[in-house]
Design a protein around this motif. Sequence first.
Motif, mmCIF file in Angstrom:
data_model
loop_
_atom_site.group_PDB
_atom_site.id
_atom_site.type_symbol
_atom_site.label_atom_id
_atom_site.label_comp_id
_atom_site.label_asym_id
_atom_site.label_seq_id
_atom_site.Cartn_x
_atom_site.Cartn_y
_atom_site.Cartn_z
ATOM 1 N N MET A 281 -41.113 7.470 49.045
ATOM 2 C CA MET A 281 -40.360 8.703 49.294
ATOM 3 C C MET A 281 -41.243 9.942 49.308
ATOM 4 S SD MET A 281 -37.167 7.943 46.763
ATOM 5 C CE MET A 281 -36.149 9.283 47.343
ATOM 6 N N VAL A 282 -42.435 9.847 48.745
ATOM 7 C CA VAL A 282 -43.240 11.053 48.574
ATOM 8 C C VAL A 282 -44.648 10.861 49.105
ATOM 9 C CG1 VAL A 282 -41.977 11.728 46.517
ATOM 10 C CG2 VAL A 282 -44.052 10.370 46.287
ATOM 11 N N ASN A 283 -45.428 11.927 49.103
ATOM 12 C CA ASN A 283 -46.844 11.753 49.354
ATOM 13 C C ASN A 283 -47.460 11.434 48.011
ATOM 14 O OD1 ASN A 283 -48.609 14.057 48.212
ATOM 15 N ND2 ASN A 283 -46.861 15.114 49.083
ATOM 16 N N ILE A 284 -48.308 10.423 48.015
ATOM 17 C CA ILE A 284 -48.909 9.991 46.754
ATOM 18 C C ILE A 284 -50.173 10.806 46.590
ATOM 19 C CG2 ILE A 284 -49.839 7.997 45.528
ATOM 20 C CD1 ILE A 284 -48.149 6.353 47.659
ATOM 21 N N SER A 285 -50.200 11.650 45.582
ATOM 22 C CA SER A 285 -51.356 12.536 45.467
ATOM 23 C C SER A 285 -51.656 12.831 44.019
ATOM 24 C CB SER A 285 -51.084 13.838 46.211
ATOM 25 O OG SER A 285 -50.013 14.516 45.594
ATOM 26 N N LEU A 286 -52.857 13.290 43.798
ATOM 27 C CA LEU A 286 -53.241 13.729 42.462
ATOM 28 C C LEU A 286 -52.310 14.870 42.084
ATOM 29 C CD1 LEU A 286 -57.053 13.852 43.112
ATOM 30 C CD2 LEU A 286 -55.904 12.251 41.612
ATOM 31 N N GLY A 287 -51.918 14.917 40.838
ATOM 32 C CA GLY A 287 -51.046 16.004 40.421
ATOM 33 C C GLY A 287 -49.584 15.597 40.377
ATOM 34 N N MET A 288 -49.243 14.426 40.946
ATOM 35 C CA MET A 288 -47.844 14.011 40.897
ATOM 36 C C MET A 288 -47.432 13.681 39.455
ATOM 37 S SD MET A 288 -48.024 10.342 42.872
ATOM 38 C CE MET A 288 -46.326 9.827 42.594
ATOM 39 N N ASP A 289 -48.434 13.454 38.601
ATOM 40 C CA ASP A 289 -48.142 13.194 37.188
ATOM 41 C C ASP A 289 -47.601 14.450 36.494
ATOM 42 O OD1 ASP A 289 -50.598 14.332 37.687
ATOM 43 O OD2 ASP A 289 -51.605 13.417 35.980
ATOM 44 N N HIS A 290 -48.185 15.592 36.833
ATOM 45 C CA HIS A 290 -47.790 16.828 36.148
ATOM 46 C C HIS A 290 -46.350 17.212 36.444
ATOM 47 C CE1 HIS A 290 -51.835 17.753 34.798
ATOM 48 N NE2 HIS A 290 -52.233 17.301 35.959
ATOM 49 N N SER A 291 -45.961 17.049 37.722
ATOM 50 C CA SER A 291 -44.618 17.493 38.088
ATOM 51 C C SER A 291 -43.561 16.652 37.381
ATOM 52 C CB SER A 291 -44.442 17.458 39.597
ATOM 53 O OG SER A 291 -44.914 16.257 40.124
#
Lengths: 402, 298
Positions: B222-232
């Motif tokens: 469903m999303v773009n897999i990227s660094l920073g997705m952990d923070h959100s």
Amino acid sequence: MRKGVLFLAVFLSAFCMVGSGDAGDTIKVGFVDTYTGPATTFTNDVLDGFKMATEKINAKGGVLGKKITYVTRDDKFKPDIGLTMAKELILKENVDLLVGTINSATALAVSDLCKKEKIPFIVTFSKSDKITGEKGHRYVFGMNENTEMAGRATARALSKKKFVKYWIAGDDYEYGHAIANGVFNHLKTLNPKVQLLGQSWWKVGETDFTPYITQILAAKPDFVIVATGGGGMVNFQKAAQSTGFNKKVPFYQHTAIELSTLSPQGQNAPEGVYGTANYLFYFPDTKENKAFVEEFRKAYNRYPKSGALYGYMTAQFIAKSFEKAGKVDREKFIDAMEGMTLPSPVGNMEMRACDHQVTLPMFFGVTKKSPKYDFLIAGDIVSVPGKDYMPSCAEIAKVRAK
Amino acid sequence: MDFAANLFSTGTLSQILVGLSRTTILFIVSSGMSLILGVLRIPNVAHGSLYMIGAFAAWSVIQFLGGGLFAFLAAMIVAPLVVAAVGFVLERGFFSYLYEREHLMLLLLTFAFMLILGDLVKIVWGPEYRSVTVPAFFQGSAEIFGLPLPWYNLFLLLVGPCIAVFLWLVINRTDLGKLARAAAVDGEMVGAVGINVGWIFAFTFVLGSFLAGLGGALIAPMVNISLGMDHSLIMETFLIVIIGGLGNMWGALLGSLIFGLTQSLGILIWPQFGIAFPYLAVVAVLVVRPRGLLSSTW
């Protein structure tokens, strides 16, 4: 007392040495930019484009007999770190000028510092129109488009379409609102018939857009202006594809047609999305652009994105301006840069003297599949030349006077 | 704007279903965090990183198997297992040495791991976005009162209850689950009767990591897999765990429901301020019941 005088003398002489930093045999450029996290997908291209150009310049003997070198500092997308790094580059690394950054808040902070320190600062990727608009000054230059420019260019293209009922949606922060309002407000003046049906705003980094999309569809607008940036572009396009949103209502995203948005999605990106971009490696289909793409692919084994053009042109402008100035002098450099015109892969670029903002063409297109690539590209491309959409020098003078 | 008209429009049902599918992901991730919090007493800040690794691992598996439904299903199993293995290494290699110390130490260690795992992901997968597509089987959407509901969201609606039942079975019907519950209430006592509390902790951490990885794998299409997705994600997960009651699994479910539904209905009622609704709900809960809706194990 005597100690104090001694200290003062040492301090002053150290300061003078810092001030007369152009004695070396290189021209040193300091990069403050984000080299950690998702933004690197844009910033690495800037640096690679810059490297490619300077290597060529240096191989031919450099500028004024000096080689162009660079140092980088990672601001981690944080304005306070960026400012510290900029100070360090100026004081310790003794750079001749600064280049950066993708974060608008950092760019504005560094710009302020450069104004005080009288150091030229070339902004390569942040999109705030304040940089060369309201907060512009002698020492700052804009090497890419800003939200105001994107808004005007898009409004121009959209005013020729028949859509009436608009919806605005986007990332709830400076960039999102600036883009969305930029487009809609200019559109409203060009075509007074358009009306705003409603707005939705989500937090930056929102992952699931489906609830927003269903809500917007229920309101039945003719056209939706979606103001997302960075990673949100891909997230929104995925949700648009799985809900069939793009087939039900046409929508626009600034940078929707850019390679960085479309290539990660492969063949599954939604078709029919309106978008704008400063650079496309396949358009215009000119000798200059082809040569640039070839050179970049040979060096880095990938297609250049917008950032590559910004970095490449930054290096060209720096080299040519120092050459014209005749010596490594910051004030003469600025005088030389003002009004300079250089050929680029997308046609001639001018560094306007009135606001230090480069004139770039804006490409407006619609996403479509292509048999040539394993990702979507833009079709029906309309090229809007810089002079047609940039704020006039009189308008800039007005916002700066505020 | 007529809020009432918005709420009682045909879009409401569709919006509730969309909200519930979002709830699913939130529940899967926050139940893992709640489990670890309840039994090990660690507010695991690195939980979001495990979720991110799950998404990246899913991308790798799908890439390796060349896409399609089979690759997708394989990724849903393999990626969480990879994350579980990472969890095992973290717990046995590091956390297990610190249980005797202050909790602050553990908290700091999880924070350090959040940073380290973020960098590791960058080294392994690079800084670029990754993207996997919804397999052809789930592409397209169902129509509910003329509004689209993607098949993938409907699939998530099925997965959510399955995970809830699975967790309920593990915790209430297996010996390990019972011991974990006992250890959560009184770890010392469990140890005193001769049970190896260390392994219960390891099991819990691995199960929690598995769930984080599963959440990451499920959201990958469903999303773009990227660094920073952990923070959100970590922020939302923490809030869910807090309003539900620290360490309470059903609390995690309730918290996720509140979060998912207030958001989707909030968007329906007042789209301009949709993001504020879940946080208003959190404030409301904390004012009424500061210790969370259900009983905390703390």
